[in-house]
Motif scaffolding. Sequence first.
Motif, PDB file in Angstrom:
ATOM      1  N   GLY A 372      44.922  46.731  29.539  1.00  0.00           N
ATOM      2  CA  GLY A 372      43.641  46.122  29.195  1.00  0.00           C
ATOM      3  C   GLY A 372      43.699  45.375  27.878  1.00  0.00           C
ATOM      4  O   GLY A 372      43.184  44.246  27.757  1.00  0.00           O
ATOM      5  N   CYS A 483      40.185  53.749  28.901  1.00  0.00           N
ATOM      6  CA  CYS A 483      39.996  52.609  29.806  1.00  0.00           C
ATOM      7  C   CYS A 483      38.527  52.213  29.890  1.00  0.00           C
ATOM      8  O   CYS A 483      38.192  51.025  29.993  1.00  0.00           O
ATOM      9  CB  CYS A 483      40.537  52.951  31.195  1.00  0.00           C
ATOM     10  N   THR A 487      37.225  48.558  28.943  1.00  0.00           N
ATOM     11  CA  THR A 487      36.551  47.793  29.999  1.00  0.00           C
ATOM     12  C   THR A 487      35.280  47.150  29.470  1.00  0.00           C
ATOM     13  O   THR A 487      34.957  45.993  29.808  1.00  0.00           O
ATOM     14  CB  THR A 487      36.217  48.713  31.192  1.00  0.00           C
ATOM     15  N   MET A 508      43.361  50.426  35.298  1.00  0.00           N
ATOM     16  CA  MET A 508      42.315  50.950  34.424  1.00  0.00           C
ATOM     17  C   MET A 508      41.354  51.851  35.199  1.00  0.00           C
ATOM     18  O   MET A 508      40.910  52.887  34.686  1.00  0.00           O
ATOM     19  CB  MET A 508      41.569  49.800  33.753  1.00  0.00           C
TER      20      MET A 508
END
Length: 667
Positions: A372, A483, A487, A508
């Motif tokens: 990410g 995650c 996000t 993720m």
Amino acid sequence: MKQIFSKDFWHLPAFMKNRKIMLIAIFLLLLSIVCEIMAFIVNPVLGLILLVLVLLTIGVAFFTLKEITEDTNEYISDLSYRIKRGEQESLIKMPIGILFLSEKDEIEWINPYLQKYFGKNEVLGKKIADVDEELASLIKENYKKKGPLEVAWGEHRFQMLIQTDIHAVYLMDITRYAEIEQHDQNTGMVVGQIFLDNYDEVTQTMTDKKVSNLSNYVTNELSNWARRFKMYLKRVDDDHFFVVAYTGVLKQLEDEKFKILDRIRERTSKQNFPLTLSIGIAYEDDNLAALARLAQSNLDLALGRGGDQVVVKTPNGQARFYGGKTNPMEKRTRVRARMISQALQELMSQADQVFVMGHKQPDMDSVGACLGIRRIAAMNKKKCWIVLDKDNLHSDVQRLMEELEQYPDIKGKIISTEEALEKTTEQSLLIMVDHSKPSISASKELYTKLINRVMVIDHHRRGEEFPENPVLVYIEPYASSTCELITEMFEYQSKESEPINKIEATAMLTGIIVDTRSFSLRTGTRTFDAASYLRSVGADSVIAQHFMKENADSFLQRNHLIDRVEFIGDHIALCAGEANKVYDPVTAAQAADALLTVSGVEASFVITQRRDGKIGISARSNGKVNVQVVMERLGGGGHLSNAATQLENVLVNEAREQLLDILKKEN
């Protein structure tokens, strides 16, 4: 004459008075002898005359020396008498207790000073244990110890010295000085910072009247608490208090484990406005400004660990934690996520390249977070390298690496520690994800090289070990996973840049699923929002399930561990792997998760030997038992319901005994 020429004789005070006379007499005697010899050589008649004079001189010298000797002997006799009398008087009158024991531990003699501690009781001829059992125990415990020792006997404190060769015990009463020292220790300055963790969130929807009532209640509770322990309390603003106390009071607070936390939490929960406190306390520093800074730092540590707890720490000591019994309540806002996202973009713009790494033995949350961050860096047109130990991966991460073969751009950005160290420059930025302890980083060498260019993104409670000088910290114990935190940052990236792709979104999402145990633990509305976003950008749940599949060896190993379970009390499950048998740490964690599904089990612990020779302990709970505190006692950390540690230079059985000792103390 032998006495006259002895070394001690010449230094006696009585002789010193006549020393000049004696030296003159000896000198004249020697001179006379020399003159007599010379006279007989020159003239015998003169020699006879001088001989008579010499004899007269010798006579005078003899009687003079005899008188001096008698005076000296009389002085020595008087001095000896006075010394012996002084010794006898000191044994009887000096303020030191003296006790002589027989070989059978019977009291043969005590001086009057020590007798007063026994009152009017007759003690001579009796065994010390029959007279005073406490004193007898002290003597027995310290009989062979050399040098003076400080002991407590009754209401007094003594400095005790035992002379074993003559069975003598010497006791000097130092109660007054001990009380002065204790008073000094008890009156050291203590500075504390008190923060109402979720005051803004709780009062956001309340009426002014209810806000006022809640504020008055908290203020009254804290004021009564401060008054009870004689502390100074000052309200700084709506959710912040300042407190000053003495070290003696701090000990009382620690003895009762800061019950004020439980009291306010329970009372406000009953009113449907659950409010928690976080407290940072500092002491043992003469600089009040330094104490205030340390108290604020300790408060930050308490908040970083999820709040609802107290952190007590000296400038050079280890932190002591109290409270933290409840799951942290979700209170982060999207405003904070946006601010962190903007700050991250600014840091990336100032760096020539970015390095991101998770912890050792990476799980899907750690690797997914790395992917990410790499995507966010690409969105900001920055080159980002993922530092990963490819030789030590669990099956789920290994499957992800195989899937990444179809994405050469991403695969090419995954490098080893050695490659990372070669590529780094002074302008590089290092991002630590899913951990905040440098000791468990994938590359401690890389952290050391970029120590002043480090950012931390984590969802675990912050521990004592922490980067020395991070440029940005984003720790949210209220989040389900790292995650999830990352996000949320995608919403604030440029819409013109290439979006997150399918494999990154899937990795993720898998990280969130693994850390929440399929959305059953530590799951809030923000967790589902993050999962929903990842699904909308292409995350594939089928591939996620493929990543999480167990291989046959892992399945059998997990069941083997579960088969060795033992129950501690009614609510704790513990299983220890076989000695000298290596277990996968992820398998151990899965076994701990599985044990928690057994009816009645509130906490589970799995102890196994790792590939690196260390002993790993995975701990899980349903929230009723704080396994984080237990693991911290063993040098680890984590969440209230999910924690772990690694022990060096111990065996599995030894680790098991250490864990059992801590569990007994906690209960």
